[in-house]
Design a protein around this motif. Sequence first.
Motif, mmCIF file in Angstrom:
data_model
loop_
_atom_site.group_PDB
_atom_site.id
_atom_site.type_symbol
_atom_site.label_atom_id
_atom_site.label_comp_id
_atom_site.label_asym_id
_atom_site.label_seq_id
_atom_site.Cartn_x
_atom_site.Cartn_y
_atom_site.Cartn_z
ATOM 1 N N UNK A 196 -20.254 11.650 -13.481
ATOM 2 C CA UNK A 196 -18.820 11.379 -13.615
ATOM 3 C C UNK A 196 -18.035 12.575 -13.080
ATOM 4 N N UNK A 197 -16.791 12.360 -12.895
ATOM 5 C CA UNK A 197 -15.978 13.465 -12.405
ATOM 6 C C UNK A 197 -14.585 13.026 -12.014
ATOM 7 N N UNK A 198 -13.915 13.965 -11.429
ATOM 8 C CA UNK A 198 -12.545 13.723 -10.981
ATOM 9 C C UNK A 198 -12.304 14.557 -9.734
ATOM 10 N N UNK A 199 -11.771 13.907 -8.733
ATOM 11 C CA UNK A 199 -11.421 14.675 -7.530
ATOM 12 C C UNK A 199 -10.072 14.237 -6.986
ATOM 13 N N UNK A 200 -9.471 15.169 -6.270
ATOM 14 C CA UNK A 200 -8.202 14.903 -5.597
ATOM 15 C C UNK A 200 -8.505 14.628 -4.124
ATOM 16 N N UNK A 201 -7.779 13.678 -3.587
ATOM 17 C CA UNK A 201 -8.045 13.313 -2.199
ATOM 18 C C UNK A 201 -6.742 13.115 -1.440
ATOM 19 N N UNK A 202 -6.732 13.599 -0.212
ATOM 20 C CA UNK A 202 -5.651 13.295 0.727
ATOM 21 C C UNK A 202 -6.289 12.600 1.914
ATOM 22 N N UNK A 203 -5.777 11.447 2.219
ATOM 23 C CA UNK A 203 -6.334 10.685 3.329
ATOM 24 C C UNK A 203 -5.178 10.178 4.169
ATOM 25 N N UNK A 204 -5.176 10.545 5.430
ATOM 26 C CA UNK A 204 -4.084 10.131 6.315
ATOM 27 C C UNK A 204 -4.658 9.606 7.615
ATOM 28 N N UNK A 205 -4.020 8.585 8.115
ATOM 29 C CA UNK A 205 -4.509 7.957 9.336
ATOM 30 C C UNK A 205 -3.328 7.337 10.064
ATOM 31 N N UNK A 206 -3.308 7.528 11.370
ATOM 32 C CA UNK A 206 -2.248 6.892 12.158
ATOM 33 C C UNK A 206 -2.732 6.619 13.564
ATOM 34 N N UNK A 207 -2.483 5.404 14.006
ATOM 35 C CA UNK A 207 -2.673 5.120 15.425
ATOM 36 C C UNK A 207 -1.476 5.682 16.187
ATOM 37 N N UNK A 208 -1.650 5.842 17.481
ATOM 38 C CA UNK A 208 -0.575 6.375 18.302
ATOM 39 C C UNK A 208 0.369 5.233 18.706
ATOM 40 N N UNK A 247 2.824 3.847 4.092
ATOM 41 C CA UNK A 247 2.054 3.029 5.011
ATOM 42 C C UNK A 247 2.938 2.024 5.714
ATOM 43 N N UNK A 248 2.506 1.685 6.901
ATOM 44 C CA UNK A 248 3.170 0.649 7.675
ATOM 45 C C UNK A 248 2.119 -0.019 8.535
ATOM 46 N N UNK A 249 2.077 -1.327 8.448
ATOM 47 C CA UNK A 249 1.118 -2.079 9.252
ATOM 48 C C UNK A 249 1.607 -3.516 9.363
ATOM 49 N N UNK A 250 0.943 -4.285 10.186
ATOM 50 C CA UNK A 250 1.293 -5.690 10.413
ATOM 51 C C UNK A 250 2.747 -5.840 10.838
ATOM 52 N N UNK A 251 3.219 -4.869 11.592
ATOM 53 C CA UNK A 251 4.564 -4.997 12.150
ATOM 54 C C UNK A 251 4.519 -5.886 13.377
ATOM 55 N N UNK A 252 5.624 -6.533 13.638
ATOM 56 C CA UNK A 252 5.726 -7.341 14.860
ATOM 57 C C UNK A 252 7.073 -7.058 15.500
ATOM 58 N N UNK A 253 7.199 -7.526 16.720
ATOM 59 C CA UNK A 253 8.490 -7.460 17.380
ATOM 60 C C UNK A 253 8.487 -6.604 18.618
ATOM 61 N N UNK A 254 9.410 -6.917 19.500
ATOM 62 C CA UNK A 254 9.548 -6.154 20.738
ATOM 63 C C UNK A 254 11.019 -5.859 20.997
ATOM 64 N N UNK A 304 3.017 0.397 15.494
ATOM 65 C CA UNK A 304 3.278 1.312 14.375
ATOM 66 C C UNK A 304 2.316 0.973 13.242
ATOM 67 N N UNK A 305 1.282 1.760 13.127
ATOM 68 C CA UNK A 305 0.277 1.554 12.075
ATOM 69 C C UNK A 305 -0.118 2.925 11.537
ATOM 70 N N UNK A 306 0.204 3.174 10.293
ATOM 71 C CA UNK A 306 -0.191 4.451 9.703
ATOM 72 C C UNK A 306 -0.386 4.286 8.200
ATOM 73 N N UNK A 307 -1.094 5.226 7.629
ATOM 74 C CA UNK A 307 -1.286 5.202 6.189
ATOM 75 C C UNK A 307 -1.586 6.612 5.696
ATOM 76 N N UNK A 308 -0.892 7.012 4.679
ATOM 77 C CA UNK A 308 -1.125 8.320 4.061
ATOM 78 C C UNK A 308 -1.290 8.105 2.564
ATOM 79 N N UNK A 309 -2.349 8.628 2.019
ATOM 80 C CA UNK A 309 -2.600 8.518 0.585
ATOM 81 C C UNK A 309 -2.823 9.896 -0.007
ATOM 82 N N UNK A 310 -2.204 10.133 -1.133
ATOM 83 C CA UNK A 310 -2.513 11.308 -1.955
ATOM 84 C C UNK A 310 -2.839 10.767 -3.333
ATOM 85 N N UNK A 311 -4.043 10.989 -3.781
ATOM 86 C CA UNK A 311 -4.432 10.363 -5.037
ATOM 87 C C UNK A 311 -5.500 11.168 -5.759
#
Lengths: 185, 456
Positions: B117-129, B192-199, B154-161
Amino acid sequence: MHLEMFLKKIVVWFICFFSMVSCYGDIDFKQIEDYTLTPEIVSPLIYFTVLPNKFFNGANIQQPFIEDIADFRAFEDNTLRGNVVKIVIDVEIKNEFDRSFGAQIDLLNEEGEVTYTINRFAIPANDLNYVHPSEEILIEDNFNVKDATKVRVRVTDSSARAIDVNDTTEFQFKSSLKVFLELGA
Amino acid sequence: MKKIITLLFVFFGIISYSQNKQVLYDFAELPQTLLLNPGAETNYKFHVGVPMLSGLSLEIGSTGFTVSDIFTIDNIPVQDKVTRVLSGLTTKDHIKINTQIEVINAGFRVDKNYFSFGFYEEVDAFSYFPKDPVKLITDGNSAFLNRSFNFSQIVYKVDVLGVLHFGASREINEKLTIGGRFKIYSSAANLESSRNTGTFTTTEGTNNIYNHNLDNVDLNFRTSGIVGDDNEYIDTPETYLGNTFFGSNLGVGLDIGFTYHSSKQLEFTGSIVDFGFVNHKNNVKTATAKGSYVFEGVETTFDENDFTNYWDEFEENFKRQLPSGDNSDSYISWRPTKVNASLKYSYGERRSLECYRNTHKDFYANALGVQLFSVFRPLGPQLALTGFYERAFSKKFHAKFTYTLDEYSFYNIGAGLSAQLGAINLYGMVDNIAQFADIAASNNVSFQVGVNVIFN
């Protein structure tokens, strides 16, 4: 004992490895301060089509000119206002009338004062593809342009000839704006 | 703007890549391997990680460019370098960062079961260009008439948890060990932002010289934990830190895994990690825009009896046809699920390892194998294939060398060491050694280090 010493060295090596062994070439992050974004944005501006009846007032008296004012609040945007360096206004006109017209475009501030004028230019009779030379406005020489909140367009009939109010000939006006920005300089 | 650009490039350049810990995976029975495969084999009575030091990891990756492409001192104008980099990037290029800090990690054995068992802090970030939106910002639309700028890029996601976890592994028989881990996620921040549409397209117009066309726009930009109830940005680090431990945006997840020996020398392992989600319902702020709009310019009517406020009319039409706003609706955010698999063949000198309850386990001094790693991202899974050689110099000193093929590099060489000094276990591993001569020119770097206390 030798093994333990060796292991300790290994551990120290691992802790220090990333910062001591890893290297990087000559890097200067301050270079980015010299980077400037220079987007050029075009946008439609004012357009209209007028028929002969527009030159008659409510009393059905022919007027020598027609005039309208449209709000133009683009410069309220701080990014645009703070970074615009040049504006180019283009005008294209189709004149089906059998007479020439004069056109004048004024940029006005909130008080209605002229901040910039595109001097009156003539559109020959029956000129269906009149293209006015691009009007280039350098902001550093015309700082007041950024105070513009309205655009006034005036079309003048200087022929003094009567217009057939029921005629269907058209005077079509198109315009566009090209904004040059420099961000980050 | 300069700061944003600098941060963008530094972020793209140094950002790490989510959790392919190929050196650590299935290595030397380290307690931390249980976080990559809860069905990993362990043969000790209990372990305690040194608080805050038992597991530190950082992984950095970018595709399409490196820090040195922009910031090397080479007398090339930075304007040219940035332009060249931006031109070369595609919508598949991305940046990624993952870092984890173990706060607590411990485990104990009960017969053939090992509980950890345990506890950890995580930062995870991801973004397409987002190539088109960036192009529109940097160049404008003037030179791109009739070209559609696509917002779906526009697709990105940042998590701090923070992640509280409890896992159990069980040795079913000599051949098979299985395990699972239950996780409670506590999100401090999510963007986060994903599944955007439009031109957005500027075309030659009919009624005017140009038309602006916004077609089928459907944009969403979700945040959680960033904007408080008072509609102000939360700017106190202690608030974020506090929210990583049973804050109000909680989620659950599951890891499962196994280790199977088809013979004494051949071993298969597999795991699924972070199959779970976070339900964001507190301090949520989602900005949206949806609709279509065509802007031809302002049409004046020359009607002396009608003093139309054309600009107001334009704004009203725009808002009506392409309404935008924000809301506080809760939303689900899925964790980036990872899949690991490995095949290992052991050979060479056969040794005996003293295990718990005075049992013994045979092992070989050498091992060769392959590993496959996959993480699910919005535009599809990302894969990494690793070949490795593992060497046990003694019962207490293990080393592992890896060669990984992934989107970041075709010559990623990694190395790891684990040493047992009495009850103290120290381990460390680094990645992409071939690029150490010039880290700034590397697309991917990572390391993991830690200290445990392990008792047999």
